[in-house]
Design an enzyme around this catalytic site. Sequence first.
Site, PDB file in Angstrom:
ATOM      1  CG  HIS A 185     -51.325 -54.431  66.475  1.00 16.50           C
ATOM      2  ND1 HIS A 185     -50.265 -53.057  67.618  1.00 16.50           N
ATOM      3  CD2 HIS A 185     -51.775 -55.585  67.372  1.00 16.50           C
ATOM      4  CE1 HIS A 185     -51.527 -52.730  68.455  1.00 16.50           C
ATOM      5  NE2 HIS A 185     -52.109 -53.581  68.441  1.00 16.50           N
ATOM      6  CB  CYS A 227     -46.726 -48.885  63.421  1.00 17.37           C
ATOM      7  SG  CYS A 227     -47.101 -48.558  64.714  1.00 17.37           S
TER       8      CYS A 227
END
Length: 269
Positions: A185, A227
């Site tokens: 992440h 991301c």
Amino acid sequence: HSSIKLIVGFLIFITGARGQSKERAPLNNRRHESTIRNIIQPRFTRDDPLKSGNHTSNVAVIVSSSRYWFNYRHVSNALSIYQLLKRGGITDDNIVLMLADDIPCNMRNPFRGKIFSRGANRGSGDDLMEGVEIDYSGTDVTVDAFLRVLLGRNLPGEGETNGLHRRSLPKMDENTNVMVLLTGHGGDNFFKFQDGEELMSNDIASVFSQMYTMKRYNQILFISDTCQAFTMADEIKVPNVYSVGSSLKGQNSYASHSDPQVGQSVIDR
């Protein structure tokens, strides 16, 4: 599928496919500046950077930084590339594998000790854990450990134990091609390690700069799967670093598909 992109990038990196560097064009779209700067306008030290050469010294540092069962796919991402490298002839001595959580042995895993990305098939699918040697796991997977691996600053006793619990500490010099994979992440210019600390884009730039000064690489393939992945390459200024990201600034990176037998998304796009 992110695995396809990573495979293509790695094959170009290892085989040295021919290409020509071109004069830089203006950056018209500032939102995609990092993509343009790191792929279309790379910084090379020679006119023909992708010329075929001697690619016999190859090292990989693979990091899955996520904890918890619902991040199954991040471990699968890392192990998919690990198995690809092993099939390509790179040995465990030249691969540093860092997995933050023991997903294969998680109590929720219906196929204990196994990881599947292409379908569990009631436990008889292709197990990504087969023959795996993990060098750093659990709380040992930290930003500090990751940076020390790249700089060769191992702690006393590391790399001296033989057998099951040994750690790979590959030697790197000016002839070594290094692949760095981060999967987990993250966001704009940061990448999470176990939700407890963050690796920043300027940390990546700094460690690559130190490696360049210390003559610890010939070329680096830097892959970020998170991301806003490409922002992790924003600050890189040293030559011969090829950056690949699964998403641009302002974009999320999503899972590819789930497996009903596993009960989780099993790999990223």
